[in-house]
Design a protein around this motif. Structure first.
Motif, PDB file in Angstrom:
ATOM      1  N   UNK A 174      73.286  17.724  95.956  1.00  0.00           N
ATOM      2  CA  UNK A 174      72.952  17.291  94.591  1.00  0.00           C
ATOM      3  C   UNK A 174      73.608  15.948  94.275  1.00  0.00           C
ATOM      4  N   UNK A 175      74.891  15.846  94.605  1.00  0.00           N
ATOM      5  CA  UNK A 175      75.635  14.627  94.293  1.00  0.00           C
ATOM      6  C   UNK A 175      75.063  13.422  95.023  1.00  0.00           C
ATOM      7  N   UNK A 176      74.536  13.641  96.215  1.00  0.00           N
ATOM      8  CA  UNK A 176      73.941  12.532  96.973  1.00  0.00           C
ATOM      9  C   UNK A 176      72.771  11.923  96.216  1.00  0.00           C
ATOM     10  N   UNK A 177      71.930  12.756  95.638  1.00  0.00           N
ATOM     11  CA  UNK A 177      70.814  12.242  94.841  1.00  0.00           C
ATOM     12  C   UNK A 177      71.307  11.603  93.551  1.00  0.00           C
ATOM     13  N   UNK A 178      72.300  12.225  92.921  1.00  0.00           N
ATOM     14  CA  UNK A 178      72.843  11.664  91.680  1.00  0.00           C
ATOM     15  C   UNK A 178      73.387  10.251  91.910  1.00  0.00           C
ATOM     16  N   UNK A 179      74.111  10.084  93.017  1.00  0.00           N
ATOM     17  CA  UNK A 179      74.850   8.838  93.229  1.00  0.00           C
ATOM     18  C   UNK A 179      74.102   7.767  94.002  1.00  0.00           C
ATOM     19  N   UNK A 180      73.143   8.160  94.866  1.00  0.00           N
ATOM     20  CA  UNK A 180      72.601   7.195  95.825  1.00  0.00           C
ATOM     21  C   UNK A 180      71.083   7.028  95.802  1.00  0.00           C
ATOM     22  N   UNK A 181      70.390   7.686  94.912  1.00  0.00           N
ATOM     23  CA  UNK A 181      68.925   7.571  94.923  1.00  0.00           C
ATOM     24  C   UNK A 181      68.460   6.144  94.660  1.00  0.00           C
ATOM     25  N   UNK A 182      69.249   5.352  93.911  1.00  0.00           N
ATOM     26  CA  UNK A 182      68.855   3.971  93.637  1.00  0.00           C
ATOM     27  C   UNK A 182      68.814   3.135  94.916  1.00  0.00           C
ATOM     28  N   UNK A 183      69.611   3.529  95.915  1.00  0.00           N
ATOM     29  CA  UNK A 183      69.564   2.811  97.195  1.00  0.00           C
ATOM     30  C   UNK A 183      68.180   2.919  97.816  1.00  0.00           C
ATOM     31  N   UNK A 184      67.574   4.095  97.681  1.00  0.00           N
ATOM     32  CA  UNK A 184      66.225   4.302  98.211  1.00  0.00           C
ATOM     33  C   UNK A 184      65.204   3.510  97.410  1.00  0.00           C
ATOM     34  N   UNK A 185      65.333   3.519  96.072  1.00  0.00           N
ATOM     35  CA  UNK A 185      64.402   2.751  95.233  1.00  0.00           C
ATOM     36  C   UNK A 185      64.421   1.269  95.635  1.00  0.00           C
ATOM     37  N   UNK A 186      65.637   0.770  95.835  1.00  0.00           N
ATOM     38  CA  UNK A 186      65.764  -0.647  96.202  1.00  0.00           C
ATOM     39  C   UNK A 186      65.177  -0.914  97.588  1.00  0.00           C
ATOM     40  N   UNK A 187      65.439   0.004  98.530  1.00  0.00           N
ATOM     41  CA  UNK A 187      64.932  -0.184  99.888  1.00  0.00           C
ATOM     42  C   UNK A 187      63.407  -0.182  99.921  1.00  0.00           C
ATOM     43  N   UNK A 188      62.789   0.586  99.024  1.00  0.00           N
ATOM     44  CA  UNK A 188      61.331   0.669  98.957  1.00  0.00           C
ATOM     45  C   UNK A 188      60.739  -0.335  97.975  1.00  0.00           C
ATOM     46  N   UNK A 189      61.611  -1.168  97.395  1.00  0.00           N
ATOM     47  CA  UNK A 189      61.184  -2.188  96.422  1.00  0.00           C
ATOM     48  C   UNK A 189      60.521  -1.557  95.199  1.00  0.00           C
ATOM     49  N   UNK A 190      61.044  -0.398  94.799  1.00  0.00           N
ATOM     50  CA  UNK A 190      60.597   0.220  93.549  1.00  0.00           C
ATOM     51  C   UNK A 190      61.478  -0.289  92.410  1.00  0.00           C
ATOM     52  N   UNK A 191      60.902  -0.501  91.227  1.00  0.00           N
ATOM     53  CA  UNK A 191      61.731  -0.923  90.089  1.00  0.00           C
ATOM     54  C   UNK A 191      62.665   0.205  89.665  1.00  0.00           C
ATOM     55  N   UNK A 192      63.879  -0.145  89.307  1.00  0.00           N
ATOM     56  CA  UNK A 192      64.815   0.868  88.827  1.00  0.00           C
ATOM     57  C   UNK A 192      64.398   1.316  87.427  1.00  0.00           C
ATOM     58  N   UNK A 193      64.559   2.597  87.131  1.00  0.00           N
ATOM     59  CA  UNK A 193      64.181   3.084  85.796  1.00  0.00           C
ATOM     60  C   UNK A 193      65.070   2.459  84.738  1.00  0.00           C
ATOM     61  N   UNK A 194      64.497   1.994  83.646  1.00  0.00           N
ATOM     62  CA  UNK A 194      65.318   1.346  82.601  1.00  0.00           C
ATOM     63  C   UNK A 194      66.249   2.309  81.897  1.00  0.00           C
ATOM     64  N   UNK A 195      65.880   3.580  81.885  1.00  0.00           N
ATOM     65  CA  UNK A 195      66.731   4.601  81.259  1.00  0.00           C
ATOM     66  C   UNK A 195      66.419   5.958  81.892  1.00  0.00           C
ATOM     67  N   UNK A 196      67.367   6.893  81.844  1.00  0.00           N
ATOM     68  CA  UNK A 196      67.175   8.205  82.501  1.00  0.00           C
ATOM     69  C   UNK A 196      65.913   8.941  82.066  1.00  0.00           C
ATOM     70  N   UNK A 197      65.554   8.823  80.811  1.00  0.00           N
ATOM     71  CA  UNK A 197      64.424   9.593  80.296  1.00  0.00           C
ATOM     72  C   UNK A 197      63.092   9.161  80.905  1.00  0.00           C
ATOM     73  N   UNK A 198      63.056   7.960  81.485  1.00  0.00           N
ATOM     74  CA  UNK A 198      61.793   7.461  82.068  1.00  0.00           C
ATOM     75  C   UNK A 198      61.772   7.572  83.590  1.00  0.00           C
ATOM     76  N   UNK A 199      62.839   8.102  84.182  1.00  0.00           N
ATOM     77  CA  UNK A 199      62.933   8.063  85.648  1.00  0.00           C
ATOM     78  C   UNK A 199      61.866   8.926  86.309  1.00  0.00           C
ATOM     79  N   UNK A 200      61.600  10.116  85.793  1.00  0.00           N
ATOM     80  CA  UNK A 200      60.584  10.965  86.415  1.00  0.00           C
ATOM     81  C   UNK A 200      59.234  10.279  86.448  1.00  0.00           C
ATOM     82  N   UNK A 201      58.873   9.645  85.349  1.00  0.00           N
ATOM     83  CA  UNK A 201      57.583   8.937  85.290  1.00  0.00           C
ATOM     84  C   UNK A 201      57.535   7.822  86.307  1.00  0.00           C
TER      85      UNK A 201
END
Length: 201
Positions: A174-201
């Motif tokens: 669980x902690x791995x996703x909490x702490x490091x999921x942004x590394x994957x977003x960046x590696x895939x050139x996905x925009x980071x979510x502007x706020x937690x409430x929009x991350x799922x979308x």
């Protein structure tokens, strides 16, 4: 191979011949899950006014429920539910499908994180191996019946150790996703979510 088979059986992936037992076990677990959920919701509604006893009960229920996946994803064993609850966490929290995301996230994780996860997984595997020895010990029952209680004790102790190891691994997962999921977003050139409430979308 045998280690993986025993682990899956301990998780609750039982053969079709035991489907009747699985249904009974799941029905019992579902009642327990719903009872704990109802109690937790009652306490959560008056959280600010809880006395010491009620607060302790609330914390205990919250910890217990964290070891359950959703009702339609229940497994017939405690071990299976611990691991499945951790597996479902990224999707419930962030909308990330674990089966798809995990191999890709693993490649961009810091070395220290991968080592901690590997160490926790190795601990679970070692306890599974210990259970295998307990099962194999039962073979000697054909020579002496007193071996049976010893073998059952080894299996029980092994399972308790597997639960402890799974709890550590699940929390690290669980902690791995909490702490490091942004590394994957960046590696895939996905925009980071502007706020937690929009991350799922």
């Amino acid at each position: 191979w045998s280690e993986r088979v025993i682990l899956r059986l301990a998780e609750g992936y039982w053969p079709s011949a035991l489907s009747w037992l699985k249904r009974i076990r799941l029905a019992w677990l579902l009642r327990s899950y719903r009872k704990k959920t109802d109690q937790w919701q009652i306490l959560a509604q008056k959280y600010d006014d809880l006395d010491r006893y009620e607060l302790e009960k609330y914390v205990r229920l919250e910890a217990d429920l964290s070891d359950y996946p959703s009702a339609n994803r229940l497994m017939p064993s405690r071990l299976g539910n611990k691991l499945r609850a951790a597996e479902d966490y990224p999707f419930e929290r962030y909308g990330l499908e674990t089966v798809t995301v995990w191999p890709r996230l693993w490649l961009v994780l810091p070395e220290s994180t991968r080592l901690e996860l590997a160490r926790a997984r190795k601990s679970l595997d070692e306890r599974t191996q210990f259970m295998i020895w307990g099962i194999l010990l039962m073979v000697w029952a054909i020579f002496s019946l007193w071996v049976i209680p010893i073998a059952l004790l080894v299996v029980w102790i092994s399972y308790q150790g597997m639960l402890e190891a799974a709890a550590i691994y699940s929390e690290l997962f669980r902690s791995t996703f909490d702490d490091h999921r942004f590394l994957l977003y960046k590696a895939l050139h996905f925009p980071l979510p502007p706020q937690p409430s929009t991350e799922k979308e």
